[in-house]
Design an enzyme around this catalytic site. Sequence first.
Site, PDB file in Angstrom:
ATOM      1  N   ASP A   6       0.829  -1.206   0.000  1.00 18.11           N
ATOM      2  CA  ASP A   6       0.000   0.000   0.000  1.00 18.11           C
ATOM      3  C   ASP A   6       0.866   1.260   0.000  1.00 18.11           C
ATOM      4  OD1 ASP A   6      -2.293   1.474   0.050  1.00 18.11           O
ATOM      5  OD2 ASP A   6      -2.785   1.084   2.152  1.00 18.11           O
TER       6      ASP A   6
ATOM      7  N   HIS B 185       3.153   3.623  -8.807  1.00 21.32           N
ATOM      8  CA  HIS B 185       3.038   2.192  -9.105  1.00 21.32           C
ATOM      9  C   HIS B 185       4.307   1.673  -9.781  1.00 21.32           C
ATOM     10  CE1 HIS B 185      -0.990   2.198  -7.680  1.00 21.32           C
ATOM     11  NE2 HIS B 185      -1.518   2.860  -8.700  1.00 21.32           N
TER      12      HIS B 185
ATOM     13  N   LEU C  57      11.261 -20.590  -4.478  1.00 18.18           N
ATOM     14  CA  LEU C  57      10.226 -19.701  -3.931  1.00 18.18           C
ATOM     15  C   LEU C  57       8.925 -19.798  -4.721  1.00 18.18           C
ATOM     16  CD1 LEU C  57       9.433 -17.171  -2.112  1.00 18.18           C
ATOM     17  CD2 LEU C  57      10.206 -15.787  -4.030  1.00 18.18           C
TER      18      LEU C  57
HETATM   19  C1  FPP Z   1      -1.785   0.273  -3.384  1.00 17.67           C
HETATM   20  O1  FPP Z   1      -1.341   1.585  -3.395  1.00 17.67           O
HETATM   21  C2  FPP Z   1      -1.220  -0.434  -4.514  1.00 17.67           C
HETATM   22  C3  FPP Z   1      -1.948  -1.016  -5.492  1.00 17.67           C
HETATM   23  C4  FPP Z   1      -3.403  -1.004  -5.531  1.00 17.67           C
HETATM   24  C5  FPP Z   1      -1.301  -1.707  -6.596  1.00 17.67           C
HETATM   25  C6  FPP Z   1      -0.043  -2.430  -6.255  1.00 17.67           C
HETATM   26  C7  FPP Z   1       0.720  -2.537  -7.481  1.00 17.67           C
HETATM   27  C8  FPP Z   1       2.051  -2.521  -7.586  1.00 17.67           C
HETATM   28  C9  FPP Z   1       2.972  -2.522  -6.443  1.00 17.67           C
HETATM   29  C10 FPP Z   1       2.689  -2.504  -8.915  1.00 17.67           C
HETATM   30  C11 FPP Z   1       2.266  -3.572  -9.860  1.00 17.67           C
HETATM   31  C12 FPP Z   1       2.539  -4.918  -9.325  1.00 17.67           C
HETATM   32  C13 FPP Z   1       3.132  -5.902  -9.984  1.00 17.67           C
HETATM   33  C14 FPP Z   1       3.217  -7.252  -9.382  1.00 17.67           C
HETATM   34  C15 FPP Z   1       3.745  -5.737 -11.303  1.00 17.67           C
HETATM   35  P1  FPP Z   1      -2.426   2.709  -3.578  1.00 17.67           P
HETATM   36  O2  FPP Z   1      -2.486   3.053  -5.017  1.00 17.67           O
HETATM   37  O3  FPP Z   1      -3.717   2.307  -2.962  1.00 17.67           O
HETATM   38  O4  FPP Z   1      -1.761   3.864  -2.746  1.00 17.67           O
HETATM   39  P2  FPP Z   1      -2.507   4.998  -1.923  1.00 17.67           P
HETATM   40  O5  FPP Z   1      -3.283   4.297  -0.839  1.00 17.67           O
HETATM   41  O6  FPP Z   1      -1.357   5.798  -1.379  1.00 17.67           O
HETATM   42  O7  FPP Z   1      -3.362   5.766  -2.874  1.00 17.67           O
END
Ligand code: FPP
Length: 246
Positions: free
Chosen positions: A19, A36, A130
């Site tokens: 997150d 991201h 893994l």
């Molecule tokens: C949460 O941060 C993150 C996500 C919903 C997406 C997670 C994705 C990645 C780490 C990148 C893609 C993954 C792979 C495996 C290639 P948020 O956007 O909710 O952050 P915020 O709460 O600060 O808005």
Amino acid sequence: MTVLPVIQPLPVHVAIIMDGNGRWAKDRHQPRLFGHKAGVDSVREIVEAAREIGIRHLTLYAFSTENWQRPGLEVKGLMMLLKTFLQAELDAMKKNGIRLDCFGQKERLPDDARAVLERVIAETADCPGLRLNLALSYGSRTEMLRAVREVGSRCAAGQLRPEEIDEQLFSGCLYSAGQPDPDLLIRTSGEQRLSNFLLWQLSYAELYFTETRWPDFRREQFFEALQIYASRQRRFGKTGEQVEKK
Ligand code: FPP
């Protein structure tokens, strides 16, 4: 050569709610996708660190069933990042023995991302190291309902008696079938909730919350979480004295 810390006991299975990408980007006056993208670098680093230190199962919450409600451009960008990540990592995964799996509704992913995902899953199916599970279009309640439907239809077909339904049978109907439950759940970025992630499987997991946003969560922060885990006493409902006697 990188020096690895000595951590005992290590969790067998670590699950992570990644997150804070959006807030990380906002702090830098950048669009959410910038966060991201940086989050993908953390994914790469944590997978590598987990493999090196000897974690056997790593489950990353990459996209929830609820995330489909995000702005179309963000969803598109995330799917594109997923596809390019998998394409770029396939050779390294095979070389390092990493086996990929997906927890979630693969069929809802865009065709191109799904095709790459399925290819990587198939090509790494025999990898002995893994086990990396990406939770994609994943929601725990949906996962459990899917399991209930499967159990129900086996009962209706006369293949199963209701009294034969136990925890093991139910676990075997989840995406995580055949894998142990997570020992440790990490959530980055200060929020302290489960957000519909592995609600059945996390029953006895240790929870670790950190203020660090996902793009800043790297090897050092990961090993710190593992150290904290190692310092906890897991009792599984028993008393501290009973556990110490073992
Ligand atoms: C949460 O941060 C993150 C996500 C919903 C997406 C997670 C994705 C990645 C780490 C990148 C893609 C993954 C792979 C495996 C290639 P948020 O956007 O909710 O952050 P915020 O709460 O600060 O808005």
